[in-house]
Design a protein around this motif. Structure first.
Motif, PDB file in Angstrom:
ATOM      1  N   ASN A   1     -18.899 -58.185 -29.915  1.00 50.88           N
ATOM      2  CA  ASN A   1     -18.940 -57.015 -29.054  1.00 50.88           C
ATOM      3  C   ASN A   1     -17.616 -56.904 -28.299  1.00 50.88           C
ATOM      4  O   ASN A   1     -16.730 -57.745 -28.443  1.00 50.88           O
ATOM      5  N   LYS A   2     -17.500 -55.884 -27.506  1.00 50.09           N
ATOM      6  CA  LYS A   2     -16.246 -55.637 -26.800  1.00 50.09           C
ATOM      7  C   LYS A   2     -15.912 -56.764 -25.823  1.00 50.09           C
ATOM      8  O   LYS A   2     -14.742 -57.116 -25.627  1.00 50.09           O
ATOM      9  N   LYS A   3     -16.941 -57.376 -25.213  1.00 52.35           N
ATOM     10  CA  LYS A   3     -16.698 -58.427 -24.231  1.00 52.35           C
ATOM     11  C   LYS A   3     -16.079 -59.674 -24.851  1.00 52.35           C
ATOM     12  O   LYS A   3     -15.288 -60.360 -24.199  1.00 52.35           O
ATOM     13  N   ASN A   4     -16.466 -59.989 -26.090  1.00 52.97           N
ATOM     14  CA  ASN A   4     -15.921 -61.201 -26.709  1.00 52.97           C
ATOM     15  C   ASN A   4     -14.905 -60.883 -27.809  1.00 52.97           C
ATOM     16  O   ASN A   4     -14.646 -61.713 -28.677  1.00 52.97           O
ATOM     17  N   LEU A   5     -14.326 -59.680 -27.745  1.00 56.39           N
ATOM     18  CA  LEU A   5     -13.361 -59.265 -28.766  1.00 56.39           C
ATOM     19  C   LEU A   5     -12.180 -60.230 -28.842  1.00 56.39           C
ATOM     20  O   LEU A   5     -11.762 -60.640 -29.932  1.00 56.39           O
ATOM     21  N   ASP A   6     -11.644 -60.615 -27.685  1.00 56.18           N
ATOM     22  CA  ASP A   6     -10.483 -61.518 -27.673  1.00 56.18           C
ATOM     23  C   ASP A   6     -10.840 -62.903 -28.208  1.00 56.18           C
ATOM     24  O   ASP A   6      -9.980 -63.595 -28.766  1.00 56.18           O
TER      25      ASP A   6
ATOM     26  N   ALA B   1     -13.901 -54.827 -35.592  1.00 57.91           N
ATOM     27  CA  ALA B   1     -12.989 -55.138 -34.491  1.00 57.91           C
ATOM     28  C   ALA B   1     -12.440 -53.868 -33.856  1.00 57.91           C
ATOM     29  O   ALA B   1     -12.458 -53.707 -32.629  1.00 57.91           O
TER      30      ALA B   1
ATOM     31  N   GLN C   1     -14.935 -51.864 -31.793  1.00 56.14           N
ATOM     32  CA  GLN C   1     -15.156 -52.301 -30.414  1.00 56.14           C
ATOM     33  C   GLN C   1     -14.164 -51.649 -29.457  1.00 56.14           C
ATOM     34  O   GLN C   1     -14.383 -51.627 -28.246  1.00 56.14           O
ATOM     35  N   LEU C   2     -13.059 -51.131 -30.013  1.00 54.63           N
ATOM     36  CA  LEU C   2     -12.072 -50.412 -29.205  1.00 54.63           C
ATOM     37  C   LEU C   2     -12.293 -48.904 -29.264  1.00 54.63           C
ATOM     38  O   LEU C   2     -11.442 -48.124 -28.847  1.00 54.63           O
ATOM     39  N   GLY C   3     -13.434 -48.493 -29.815  1.00 55.25           N
ATOM     40  CA  GLY C   3     -13.792 -47.079 -29.860  1.00 55.25           C
ATOM     41  C   GLY C   3     -13.209 -46.315 -31.030  1.00 55.25           C
ATOM     42  O   GLY C   3     -13.217 -45.079 -31.021  1.00 55.25           O
TER      43      GLY C   3
ATOM     44  N   LYS D   1     -22.620 -52.849 -36.868  1.00 57.37           N
ATOM     45  CA  LYS D   1     -21.644 -53.130 -35.819  1.00 57.37           C
ATOM     46  C   LYS D   1     -20.432 -52.200 -35.871  1.00 57.37           C
ATOM     47  O   LYS D   1     -19.489 -52.373 -35.111  1.00 57.37           O
TER      48      LYS D   1
ATOM     49  N   GLN E   1     -18.442 -48.373 -35.773  1.00 59.98           N
ATOM     50  CA  GLN E   1     -18.518 -47.015 -35.254  1.00 59.98           C
ATOM     51  C   GLN E   1     -18.707 -46.025 -36.406  1.00 59.98           C
ATOM     52  O   GLN E   1     -19.374 -45.007 -36.261  1.00 59.98           O
TER      53      GLN E   1
END
Length: 308
Positions: free
Chosen positions: A91-96, A133, A136-138, A172, A174
């Protein structure tokens, strides 16, 4: 159901690999014992990869530890496969934590031009997760993928895994998968995406054996080769921007790893020859540096059309 039971009896190691070992690998239960068992299941892939590498490097001055390269290739294949399950926690929170992304500014700049975008990638690293990936950045991306081969030539556990992979990774993204069976017919969604300034993710690194028509000659790894052109031609027709994007995997001794995603500057031309040769040159650079990243290395002779 009877068909599955018979398959489990005859192909239990493959069922165990796809639906037991890979899920555990995805959640971090990576032991040497499990890896040795997975290696045993992938022994045919190891043999093909080793034979291919030996033939490729036979007439060059390059030095490579082939056994080490084969081991890396198998580990990357396992990671790629396990991402069918690992993606569910992305998800976006654990992208890094899951990805290191470079060159995003090239895609960001292209998005501001209000034109369709075609991202050219290859069967390197964990290519299934590119759309996840960036999603998650839209970024709404539609990957173009081959339909699952449901024939007798594709083992039943492989078939079930491939269907599961598409289903799970789709949840997962978009965008959505656009499927093709490599025939001449183009899925209408590809044209719609071009007309609506959408983003397509395309893997042109398909040898002639699988797409025998509508190809264009290039130099790949210093050899005469060719790449399919149907979607490239459509992109040019609809004034698309072409960028290359590469997914690679950095392996570590403790069986951990890091996914890397690199977006290159756009290919600033509407000339098919230049677009495809730029793509081939960039892919060649990766393969020469890290041949274990590319699935095509196991069938590298199929790309060589020097004597065709």
């Amino acid at each position: 159901m009877l068909k599955i039971i018979r398959s489990i009896k005859h192909s239990y190691p493959m069922w165990r690999y796809f639906f037991l070992d890979l899920p555990f690998w995805a959640i971090g239960w990576r032991t040497q014992e499990r890896w040795l068992r997975m290696q045993s299941t992938l022994k045919n892939d190891a043999f093909a990869f080793k034979k291919s590498l030996q033939a490729f490097y036979a007439n060059t001055n390059d030095v490579i530890d082939i056994d080490h390269a084969v081991d890396k290739a198998l580990r990357i294949r396992a990671i790629r496969n396990s991402d069918a399950y690992a993606c569910l926690s992305m998800n976006k929170k654990n992208l890094d934590k899951n990805f290191s992304i470079s060159g995003f500014e090239h895609l960001h700049n292209a998005l501001g031009l209000n034109r369709p975008i075609i991202l050219l990638t290859a069967h390197t690293g964990s290519f299934y997760t590119i759309a996840i990936a960036l999603g998650q950045l839209g970024i709404h991306i539609d990957p173009v993928a081959r339909t699952v081969d449901n024939s007798q030539y594709n083992p039943l556990p492989q078939q079930y895994f491939e269907h599961s992979n598409y289903f799970l990774t789709q949840t997962k993204m978009q965008g959505r998968y656009v499927f093709t069976n490599n025939a001449n017919k183009i899925d209408r969604h590809i044209i719609s995406a071009c007309k609506n300034n959408g983003i397509l993710l395309v893997l042109p690194d398909i040898p002639r054996k699988f797409i025998p028509t509508s190809r264009f000659p290039v130099q790949l790894l210093g050899k005469k080769a060719s790449l399919p052109t149907r979607i490239i031609d459509l992109g040019i027709k609809y004034n698309a921007l072409f960028l290359t994007v590469w997914s690679t995997i950095e392996l570590r001794p403790d069986y951990s790893f890091k996914r890397h995603l690199r977006i290159d500057p756009g290919i600033s031309t509407a000339d098919k020859k230049t677009i495809l040769q730029n793509y081939a040159d960039r892919l060649s650079s990766i393969v020469r540096r890290e041949p274990w990243q590319w699935m095509g290395t196991a069938i590298i002779n199929q790309y060589d059309e020097e004597t065709a």
